[in-house]
Design an enzyme around this catalytic site. Structure first.
Site, PDB file in Angstrom:
ATOM      1  N   ASP A 244       0.931  -0.981   0.176  1.00 39.92           N
ATOM      2  CA  ASP A 244       0.002  -0.196   0.426  1.00 39.92           C
ATOM      3  C   ASP A 244       0.672   0.957  -0.372  1.00 39.92           C
ATOM      4  O   ASP A 244       1.998   1.677   1.035  1.00 39.92           O
ATOM      5  CB  ASP A 244      -1.158   0.107   1.305  1.00 39.92           C
ATOM      6  CG  ASP A 244      -1.154   1.304   1.419  1.00 39.92           C
ATOM      7  OD1 ASP A 244      -2.791   1.156   0.561  1.00 39.92           O
ATOM      8  OD2 ASP A 244      -1.656   2.030   2.460  1.00 39.92           O
ATOM      9  N   GLU A 281       1.683   0.027  -4.619  1.00 34.28           N
ATOM     10  CA  GLU A 281       0.830   1.372  -4.759  1.00 34.28           C
ATOM     11  C   GLU A 281       1.629   2.480  -5.039  1.00 34.28           C
ATOM     12  O   GLU A 281       2.331   2.592  -3.842  1.00 34.28           O
ATOM     13  CB  GLU A 281      -0.590   0.944  -4.649  1.00 34.28           C
ATOM     14  CG  GLU A 281      -1.302   2.951  -4.355  1.00 34.28           C
ATOM     15  CD  GLU A 281      -1.989   2.760  -3.371  1.00 34.28           C
ATOM     16  OE1 GLU A 281      -3.086   3.417  -3.741  1.00 34.28           O
ATOM     17  OE2 GLU A 281      -1.605   2.230  -2.108  1.00 34.28           O
TER      18      GLU A 281
END
EC number: 3.2.1.141
Length: 581
Positions: A244, A281
């Protein structure tokens, strides 16, 4: 059993195990570590107290049966009897499916989700990407405010539930990827600062002090995160991790944490004989992330490509607010740029950021599968005020066009759960914070954020209302009825086509050729002998393909192959995939 904990500033550390308190001793060979022994077995409850403070969960807890604030429990990882031998499934050629355990089914458990995996195998996807599973307050939430990054959220089914899920997925030929969060921990149940310098004020992030990757004590913090990542891949037989928001990892060391992590994962893959991968990401548009280490990159195996999403979204919807503004100036040109170059922001000026952004991708060195392409994700749906999916605003024909572009583009495609049947349910932002003050702060913050963009506060769902989560659960009766069944059949056809046509998994970005007419709202691109044509306009379009013979591989509405004039006539809001030899 040996217990240990890192607490470098402590003068005294005690272990509470099965109701008995024991003093731990400093480890003479590892500075800052405390060790001791106690009788324990699978399920034994325990915790640590620093300098006679309250008993806290183990920072490396494998299980939190009573939630983030409760005692830890011992987990015997060898206790589970794996049923399915699994050689692994690599990323090249993959089709991913992002899934949130708490809303994939009304039950919201790993076992219930495992019961629906047959649907995904029939759909043709290759990997399930699970949103974060680490413990968080309450029962329901997105998972990005988790703590205990080695444990599995107990209401989902805990460690055994995850192993059953993975075993079931592997038995169906599906790989499993887990979304992990290294850039912050949740605000509730996070006791790491009581043990040591897990965070640093040297850097600040949207969540406060940064995770300590480069300040004093950071060697152990990095080892903590590395150990967690490897444990997911080793102990749960996962096939990959999604990392993330890596742009929020503040790290000034010469040997970046992400490079250290990719090195360790590649070593584990070699040891286990299974292909393992990391998907980042990132908001940086920096190709060094996905460039091999031997070529001077960080060695991550892929990254989400929001540029493709934003270009596609603006072309489909006409939206132009926020970060869509840069793409909305000419959506068809933006689509062309991403399809042929990977990034849209590759060093040019970004009006949304009021600065230049990104760096060009070397198409001769970076294979296309290292970029993930998608029309919807949990972020792009759930971070809308009402969590509305594309299906809430677009016709089935335009949804079919979005699917065609996503599943035939050069990137590794990823779907968001329910997208494949144009789910009518929204996917909204929901929480279950047990701290009333935190719950109210989240509620106010969410409404204030969208009020600034013109939404009435009353129209923004209350994250703490259980009905918000309930509305977000998939309705599994939909795939069997119109119009959802037709959309589902289209997704299955396209995924099968991707698996069956080698040109559609060719990793060469430089081989993509695009033609488009923004005024008529059509776009066509070539991948080897395959031609993909989408007409986003409401009127039929005559698209020049040339005189070479062609046959239709898939079409949303019936179309005839081009005649002697080389024109392909495509109905409005429709699409077609052809083989032109």
């Amino acid at each position: 059993m040996q217990f240990e904990v890192w607490a470098p500033q402590a003068g005294r550390v005690t272990l509470e195990c099965d109701g008995v308190t024991r003093a731990l001793r400093p480890d003479p060979e590892r500075a800052g570590w405390w060790t001791g022994e106690a009788e324990a077995a699978d399920g034994t409850r325990y915790g640590f107290a620093v300098d006679d403070g309250p008993v806290r969960p183990d920072p490396r807890s494998r299980r939190q049966p009573d939630g983030p604030d409760g005692l830890s429990a011992v987990v015997d990882q060898d206790r589970y009897d794996w049923r399915v031998p699994w050689p692994g499934r690599p990323l090249p050629g993959a089709v991913l499916y992002e899934l949130h355990v708490g809303t994939f089914t009304a039950e919201g458990t790993l076992d219930a989700a495992a019961g629906r995996l047959g649907h995904l195998a029939e759909l043709g996807v290759t990997h399930v990407e699970l949103m974060p599973l680490c413990p968080f307050p309450g029962r329901h939430g997105w998972g990005y405010d988790g703590v205990s990054p080695w444990a599995v959220h107990e209401p989902y089914g805990g460690p055994e539930g995850l192993k059953r899920f993975v075993d079931r997925a592997h038995g169906l030929g599906l790989g499993v990827v887990l979304d992990v969060v290294h850039n912050h921990l949740g605000p509730s149940g996070n006791y790491l600062p009581e043990f040591g310098p897990y965070f640093t004020e040297r850097h600040h992030t949207p969540w406060g002090a940064a995770v300590n990757l480069d300040a004093p004590g950071s060697d152990e913090v990095r080892a903590y995160l590395l150990g967690s990542a490897l444990a997911w891949l080793r102990d749960y037989r996962l096939d990959g991790l999604r990392l993330d928001a890596v742009h929020a990892l503040a790290d000034t060391r010469a040997y970046p944490f992400l490079e250290e992590l990719s090195t360790a994962v590649d070593a584990l893959a070699a040891d286990t004989g299974r292909p393992l991968f990391l998907i980042a990401e990132s908001d940086l548009n920096d190709p060094r992330l996905i460039t091999p280490r031997r070529e001077g990159g960080l060695g991550l195996h892929a990254q989400w490509n929001d540029d493709f999403h934003h270009a596609l979204h603006t072309a489909l919807t006409g939206e132009s607010q926020g970060y869509y503004a840069d793409f909305a100036r000419d959506p068809f040109a933006a689509l062309t740029r991403t399809l042929t170059g990977g990034y849209f922001h590759d060093g040019g000026y970004s009006g949304f950021r009021d600065r230049h952004h990104g760096r060009p991708l070397d198409r001769s060195r970076v294979p296309a599968h290292r970029l993930l392409g998608y029309s919807q994700t949990h972020d792009q749906v759930g971070n809308r005020a009402q969590g509305d999916r594309l299906a809430a605003a677009l016709s089935p024909g335009l949804l079919a066009c979005a699917a065609a572009l996503t599943l035939t583009a050069p990137f590794t495609p990823m779907l968001f759960m329910g997208e494949e049947w144009a789910a009518g349910t929204p996917w909204q932002y929901f929480t279950d914070h047990t701290d009333p003050e935190l719950a109210e702060a989240v509620r106010r913050g969410r409404r204030r954020e969208f009020a600034a963009h013109g939404w009435a506060e009353a129209d923004v769902p209350d994250p703490q209302d259980p009905a918000t989560r309930d509305r977000s659960c998939l309705d599994w009766s939909e795939p069997g009825r119109a119009p959802h069944a037709r959309v589902l059949a289209w997704y299955r056809e396209l995924i099968a086509l991707r698996h069956g046509q080698p040109d559609l998994t060719d990793p060469d970005l430089a081989d993509i050729k695009v033609a488009q007419d923004a005024g008529a709202r059509w776009l066509a691109f070539r991948r080897g002998d395959v031609r993909v044509v989408v007409n986003l306009g409401g009127n039929p379009a005559a698209i020049p393909l040339g005189p070479r013979p062609a046959r239709v591989l898939a079409a949303w509405e019936p179309v005839a192959v081009p005649g002697a004039d080389g024109l392909l006539h495509v109905p409005g809001e429709s699409c077609v995939v052809l083989l032109q030899e």
